[in-house]
Structures are given as structure tokens and as C-alpha cells.
Scaffold this active site. Structure first.
Site, PDB file in Angstrom:
ATOM      1  N   CYS A   1      13.141  31.759 -16.216  1.00 56.98           N
ATOM      2  CA  CYS A   1      12.523  32.637 -17.213  1.00 56.98           C
ATOM      3  C   CYS A   1      13.244  33.973 -17.136  1.00 56.98           C
ATOM      4  O   CYS A   1      14.206  34.115 -16.386  1.00 56.98           O
ATOM      5  CB  CYS A   1      11.009  32.748 -17.037  1.00 56.98           C
ATOM      6  SG  CYS A   1      10.415  33.767 -15.679  1.00 56.98           S
TER       7      CYS A   1
ATOM      8  N   HIS B   1      15.856  28.321   5.707  1.00 52.52           N
ATOM      9  CA  HIS B   1      14.727  28.866   6.450  1.00 52.52           C
ATOM     10  C   HIS B   1      13.365  28.496   5.893  1.00 52.52           C
ATOM     11  O   HIS B   1      12.388  28.484   6.638  1.00 52.52           O
ATOM     12  CB  HIS B   1      14.826  30.394   6.513  1.00 52.52           C
ATOM     13  CG  HIS B   1      15.989  30.881   7.315  1.00 52.52           C
ATOM     14  ND1 HIS B   1      16.160  32.204   7.611  1.00 52.52           N
ATOM     15  CD2 HIS B   1      17.033  30.221   7.887  1.00 52.52           C
ATOM     16  CE1 HIS B   1      17.267  32.354   8.329  1.00 52.52           C
ATOM     17  NE2 HIS B   1      17.818  31.161   8.498  1.00 52.52           N
TER      18      HIS B   1
ATOM     19  N   ARG C   1      13.044  26.329  14.644  1.00 49.44           N
ATOM     20  CA  ARG C   1      12.056  27.414  14.673  1.00 49.44           C
ATOM     21  C   ARG C   1      11.424  27.664  13.305  1.00 49.44           C
ATOM     22  O   ARG C   1      10.339  28.220  13.205  1.00 49.44           O
ATOM     23  CB  ARG C   1      12.685  28.695  15.207  1.00 49.44           C
ATOM     24  CG  ARG C   1      13.666  29.360  14.274  1.00 49.44           C
ATOM     25  CD  ARG C   1      14.299  30.598  14.933  1.00 49.44           C
ATOM     26  NE  ARG C   1      14.941  31.463  13.983  1.00 49.44           N
ATOM     27  CZ  ARG C   1      16.186  31.338  13.559  1.00 49.44           C
ATOM     28  NH1 ARG C   1      16.944  30.340  14.006  1.00 49.44           N
ATOM     29  NH2 ARG C   1      16.691  32.191  12.697  1.00 49.44           N
TER      30      ARG C   1
ATOM     31  N   ARG D   1       6.880  27.568  10.759  1.00 47.06           N
ATOM     32  CA  ARG D   1       6.586  28.580   9.742  1.00 47.06           C
ATOM     33  C   ARG D   1       6.349  27.925   8.379  1.00 47.06           C
ATOM     34  O   ARG D   1       5.429  28.312   7.656  1.00 47.06           O
ATOM     35  CB  ARG D   1       7.747  29.570   9.648  1.00 47.06           C
ATOM     36  CG  ARG D   1       7.936  30.358  10.917  1.00 47.06           C
ATOM     37  CD  ARG D   1       9.232  31.136  10.905  1.00 47.06           C
ATOM     38  NE  ARG D   1       9.452  31.733  12.219  1.00 47.06           N
ATOM     39  CZ  ARG D   1      10.632  32.104  12.658  1.00 47.06           C
ATOM     40  NH1 ARG D   1      11.708  31.975  11.906  1.00 47.06           N
ATOM     41  NH2 ARG D   1      10.750  32.626  13.865  1.00 47.06           N
TER      42      ARG D   1
END
EC number: 5.3.1.6
Length: 143
Positions: free
Chosen positions: A65, A98, A132, A136
Site C-alpha cells: 500500500c 530474527h 536465540r 522471542r
């Protein structure tokens, strides 16, 4: 690879360039976007992309958009979607590495088509690092 794409009136040219690039690479693309510059509502095109990714009909999604924000907010309402607003290939790579992002959101009014092709290519080719970052990413879902 199966990719679902959706866009509002700010992105028809971007979508066409991306679809042409992806199909030339051998990817299967499902188009949920508009092909005109007539004003439309981005949620109408974002929700089908998120649903495709959520239900496993597509490996990844691409949404476009004007600012990238509205359609990004829309797709992120879906459980299991981790959409990332990207404006450089470096941000696209980090979103995958990540955050295990599965949809890239593109701000058409703030990027150029060659830059976007590079971002999409990076996004699709960059693996999630896990390690790691896995814990998360699991905490993102609010189930």
C-alpha cells in the site's frame, strides 16, 4: 514456492513487476490485489493474503500500500502472521532472520521498483536463524 500477493491502488505497478519477477523465477503467485489506480480499501486485499499464509495455501505473502503501514496492520491481525514493514533489503533480511516474518509489507510511495524487487528476493531467500530468536518469536503469538 507459493506466494500470495495483495495491493491497493498505490501498488499495481509494483505488483506487476514483482509478479513478473517471481513467475520468471518459477514461483506460483496468487494475486489478490487490484490492477487499477481507482481508490480501494487495503484491508480487502490484505486479509486474503494473510488467510492464504495462515491456511498454508502460500509459503509467503507480499502486501503493498502507499505507506505499507495500513496493510501491514491489517495482516498482522491474523494469528500466525508475522508481517514486516520493509524499506531496504537489510530490513527484509533481518525480518526473516530474527523474526521469521512470513509476509513482507512494502511502502509503494517510499520505495522504487528495483529496490522492491531486491527486497522481495532477499526476503524469500533468507532463512530464519532460530536459536536465540526462536523463543522471542514464540512469545509474539497471544494464544
Amino acid at each position: 514456492m507459493k506466494i500470495s500477493i495483495g495491493n491497493d491502488h498505490a501498488g499495481p505497478e509494483y505488483k506487476k513487476a514483482i509478479v513478473d519477477y517471481l513467475t520468471a523465477q518459477g514461483h506460483e503467485v496468487t494475486n489478490h490485489g487490484t490492477d487499477t489506480f481507482d481508490s480501494v480499501d487495503y484491508p480487502d486485499f490484505g486479509h486474503p493474503v494473510a488467510t492464504d499464509v495462515e491456511q498454508g495455501h502460500a509459503d509467503f505473502g507480499i502486501v503493498i500500500c502507499g505507506s505499507g503501514n495500513g496493510i501491514n496492520m491489517t495482516v498482522n491481525k491474523h494469528q500466525g502472521i508475522r508481517a514486516a514493514l520493509c524499506w531496504t533489503k537489510e530490513i527484509a533480511a533481518l525480518a526473516r532472520q530474527h523474526n521469521d516474518a512470513n509476509i513482507i509489507s512494502i511502502p509503494a510511495r517510499f520505495t522504487a521498483i528495483p529496490q522492491v524487487i531486491e527486497m522481495v528476493d532477499t526476503f524469500l531467500k533468507t532463512p530464519f536463524e532460530g536459536g536465540r530468536h526462536q523463543n522471542r518469536v514464540q512469545k509474539i503469538a497471544c494464544s
